[in-house]
Design a protein around this motif. Structure first.
Motif, mmCIF file in Angstrom:
data_model
loop_
_atom_site.group_PDB
_atom_site.id
_atom_site.type_symbol
_atom_site.label_atom_id
_atom_site.label_comp_id
_atom_site.label_asym_id
_atom_site.label_seq_id
_atom_site.Cartn_x
_atom_site.Cartn_y
_atom_site.Cartn_z
ATOM 1 N N VAL A 1 -31.685 20.552 -6.987
ATOM 2 C CA VAL A 1 -32.235 20.201 -8.405
ATOM 3 C C VAL A 1 -30.603 19.989 -9.416
ATOM 4 O O VAL A 1 -31.967 19.940 -10.075
ATOM 5 N N GLN A 2 -29.863 20.434 -9.233
ATOM 6 C CA GLN A 2 -28.766 20.643 -9.812
ATOM 7 C C GLN A 2 -27.818 19.478 -9.190
ATOM 8 O O GLN A 2 -27.215 18.923 -8.715
ATOM 9 N N ALA A 3 -27.205 19.399 -10.850
ATOM 10 C CA ALA A 3 -25.707 18.361 -10.480
ATOM 11 C C ALA A 3 -24.965 19.227 -9.379
ATOM 12 O O ALA A 3 -24.609 20.172 -9.418
ATOM 13 N N ILE A 4 -23.691 18.300 -8.132
ATOM 14 C CA ILE A 4 -22.967 19.055 -7.881
ATOM 15 C C ILE A 4 -21.617 18.385 -7.552
ATOM 16 O O ILE A 4 -22.153 17.057 -7.717
ATOM 17 N N SER A 5 -20.337 18.675 -8.039
ATOM 18 C CA SER A 5 -19.441 18.180 -7.859
ATOM 19 C C SER A 5 -18.602 17.998 -6.675
ATOM 20 O O SER A 5 -18.551 19.185 -5.673
ATOM 21 N N VAL A 6 -18.225 16.469 -6.527
ATOM 22 C CA VAL A 6 -17.402 16.660 -5.105
ATOM 23 C C VAL A 6 -15.915 16.556 -5.234
ATOM 24 O O VAL A 6 -15.549 15.539 -5.974
ATOM 25 N N GLU A 7 -15.152 17.338 -4.492
ATOM 26 C CA GLU A 7 -13.174 17.095 -4.703
ATOM 27 C C GLU A 7 -13.080 17.197 -3.282
ATOM 28 O O GLU A 7 -14.039 18.067 -2.471
ATOM 29 N N SER A 8 -11.569 16.767 -3.446
ATOM 30 C CA SER A 8 -11.047 17.347 -2.075
ATOM 31 C C SER A 8 -9.323 17.839 -2.716
ATOM 32 O O SER A 8 -8.660 16.158 -3.108
ATOM 33 N N GLU B 1 0.866 5.421 17.016
ATOM 34 C CA GLU B 1 1.634 5.804 17.997
ATOM 35 C C GLU B 1 0.302 5.962 18.872
ATOM 36 O O GLU B 1 -1.395 6.476 18.829
ATOM 37 N N LEU B 2 0.801 6.133 20.462
ATOM 38 C CA LEU B 2 -0.124 5.979 21.421
ATOM 39 C C LEU B 2 -0.446 7.456 21.662
ATOM 40 O O LEU B 2 0.257 8.391 22.413
ATOM 41 N N ARG B 3 -0.873 7.601 21.207
ATOM 42 C CA ARG B 3 -1.216 9.291 20.809
ATOM 43 C C ARG B 3 -2.929 9.828 20.846
ATOM 44 O O ARG B 3 -3.434 8.642 19.938
ATOM 45 N N LYS B 4 -2.823 11.488 21.038
ATOM 46 C CA LYS B 4 -4.526 11.298 20.215
ATOM 47 C C LYS B 4 -4.323 12.087 18.596
ATOM 48 O O LYS B 4 -3.129 12.986 18.850
ATOM 49 N N TYR B 5 -5.056 11.622 17.827
ATOM 50 C CA TYR B 5 -5.058 12.751 16.554
ATOM 51 C C TYR B 5 -6.463 13.405 16.505
ATOM 52 O O TYR B 5 -7.718 12.504 16.670
ATOM 53 N N GLN B 6 -6.075 14.296 15.675
ATOM 54 C CA GLN B 6 -7.112 15.280 14.734
ATOM 55 C C GLN B 6 -6.771 15.561 13.456
ATOM 56 O O GLN B 6 -5.838 16.395 13.589
ATOM 57 N N GLU B 7 -7.141 15.316 12.791
ATOM 58 C CA GLU B 7 -7.567 16.642 10.819
ATOM 59 C C GLU B 7 -7.821 16.630 10.639
ATOM 60 O O GLU B 7 -9.684 16.466 10.973
ATOM 61 N N VAL B 8 -8.307 17.606 9.564
ATOM 62 C CA VAL B 8 -9.324 18.457 9.150
ATOM 63 C C VAL B 8 -9.136 17.972 7.720
ATOM 64 O O VAL B 8 -8.576 18.110 6.887
ATOM 65 N N ILE B 9 -10.412 17.705 6.722
ATOM 66 C CA ILE B 9 -10.667 17.474 5.852
ATOM 67 C C ILE B 9 -12.017 18.609 5.159
ATOM 68 O O ILE B 9 -12.256 18.416 5.274
ATOM 69 N N LYS B 10 -10.767 18.768 3.550
ATOM 70 C CA LYS B 10 -11.582 19.807 3.092
ATOM 71 C C LYS B 10 -12.712 19.437 1.774
ATOM 72 O O LYS B 10 -11.989 19.134 1.009
ATOM 73 N N LEU B 11 -13.735 19.623 2.280
ATOM 74 C CA LEU B 11 -14.283 19.344 0.946
ATOM 75 C C LEU B 11 -15.245 20.488 -0.116
ATOM 76 O O LEU B 11 -15.644 21.292 0.975
ATOM 77 N N ASN B 12 -14.598 20.019 -1.280
ATOM 78 C CA ASN B 12 -15.032 21.352 -2.071
ATOM 79 C C ASN B 12 -15.981 21.296 -3.033
ATOM 80 O O ASN B 12 -15.854 20.096 -3.589
ATOM 81 N N ASN C 1 -18.425 21.797 -5.972
ATOM 82 C CA ASN C 1 -18.731 23.201 -7.207
ATOM 83 C C ASN C 1 -17.919 23.767 -7.286
ATOM 84 O O ASN C 1 -18.092 25.556 -7.519
ATOM 85 N N ASN C 2 -16.834 23.400 -7.622
ATOM 86 C CA ASN C 2 -15.043 23.806 -8.271
ATOM 87 C C ASN C 2 -14.785 25.304 -6.932
ATOM 88 O O ASN C 2 -15.407 26.216 -7.471
ATOM 89 N N GLY C 3 -15.355 25.503 -5.349
ATOM 90 C CA GLY C 3 -14.962 26.114 -5.084
ATOM 91 C C GLY C 3 -16.910 27.475 -4.638
ATOM 92 O O GLY C 3 -15.945 28.338 -4.150
ATOM 93 N N LEU C 4 -17.026 26.680 -5.386
ATOM 94 C CA LEU C 4 -19.099 27.280 -5.062
ATOM 95 C C LEU C 4 -19.251 27.465 -2.723
ATOM 96 O O LEU C 4 -19.427 28.767 -2.691
ATOM 97 N N TYR C 5 -18.442 26.609 -2.672
ATOM 98 C CA TYR C 5 -18.867 26.844 -1.282
ATOM 99 C C TYR C 5 -18.112 24.872 -0.927
ATOM 100 O O TYR C 5 -17.320 24.010 -1.232
ATOM 101 N N PHE C 6 -17.530 25.436 0.190
ATOM 102 C CA PHE C 6 -16.834 24.539 1.283
ATOM 103 C C PHE C 6 -17.086 23.752 2.760
ATOM 104 O O PHE C 6 -17.745 24.585 3.136
ATOM 105 N N VAL C 7 -16.984 22.579 3.559
ATOM 106 C CA VAL C 7 -17.829 21.619 4.021
ATOM 107 C C VAL C 7 -16.019 21.406 4.692
ATOM 108 O O VAL C 7 -15.458 20.178 4.395
#
Length: 203
Positions: free
Chosen positions: A25-32, A67-78, A80-86
């Motif tokens: 019900v409130q605005a949210i900000s998104v950063e990474s 390259e011929l290999r497996k890749y895996q990376e983690v993207i962290k979403l922030n 409301n300025n650190g209120l919670y992360f995904v």
């Protein structure tokens, strides 16, 4: 998960869209703080705000295996300025393209001497030894010095063929000359979806 993706001499980016929807019900900000890598890009606009009322944004995730290999990376979403992360896990695998002739000796196929009005045909099987399905079609050629209807290829030009891993396709070449012609040589090129340059498979 991008799954298996072909690694080519000119790397082809593959894109998926991440949708973020504000159901609060409130605005949210998104950063990474994700920084672009050679094989992965995630361009988040700093301080982007989503208003309440299910406003949504779409952010492209672009994977470019090199390259011929497996890749895996983690993207962290922030939010409301650190209120919670995904955390978002992005993975994929670079694999080679292995669409080839079942019998390499058929890369040069001789139709022999054919009398006017007679017909000869040769079957040249293609096989997909890749880890994923391959989509391809025969590239049109203009460099034939005689009536093009005398030489036919199956699949016909621009007809898409889909081969699953380990499947084969019986490419057929037919020649029925309508008049006497000089000896000739004609290359057959195949264009694979997602690959920039066509590949020569047989002459």
């Amino acid at each position: 998960d991008f799954g298996p993706c072909f690694v080519t001499s000119q790397p082809a980016p593959i894109k998926k869209m991440l949708t973020i929807t504000n159901v609060d019900v409130q605005a949210i900000s998104v950063e990474s703080n994700f920084e672009k890598l050679m094989h992965l890009d995630f361009p988040v606009v700093p301080g982007q705000v989503l208003m309440p009322g299910e406003e949504k944004i779409e952010i492209p995730i672009t994977f470019t295996p090199r390259e011929l290999r497996k890749y895996q990376e983690v993207i962290k979403l922030n939010f409301n300025n650190g209120l919670y992360f995904v955390d978002i896990t992005v993975q994929g695998q670079g694999i080679p393209l292995n669409l080839e002739l079942k019998d390499p000796d058929q890369s040069y196929t001789n139709l022999g001497i054919v009398s006017v009005g007679q017909e000869v045909s040769r079957v040249v099987p293609l096989i997909n030894r890749s880890l994923k399905s391959v989509k391809f079609f025969v590239v049109p050629q203009d460099k034939i010095e005689f009536d093009t209807s005398a030489l036919s290829i199956s699949p016909i030009e621009k007809q898409q063929v889909v081969l699953k891993p380990k499947e084969s396709y019986p490419m057929e070449v037919k020649f029925r000359p309508k008049e006497r012609i000089k000896p000739f040589e004609h290359d057959i090129l195949v264009q694979v979806e997602g690959i920039d340059e066509p590949r020569k498979f047989l002459s």
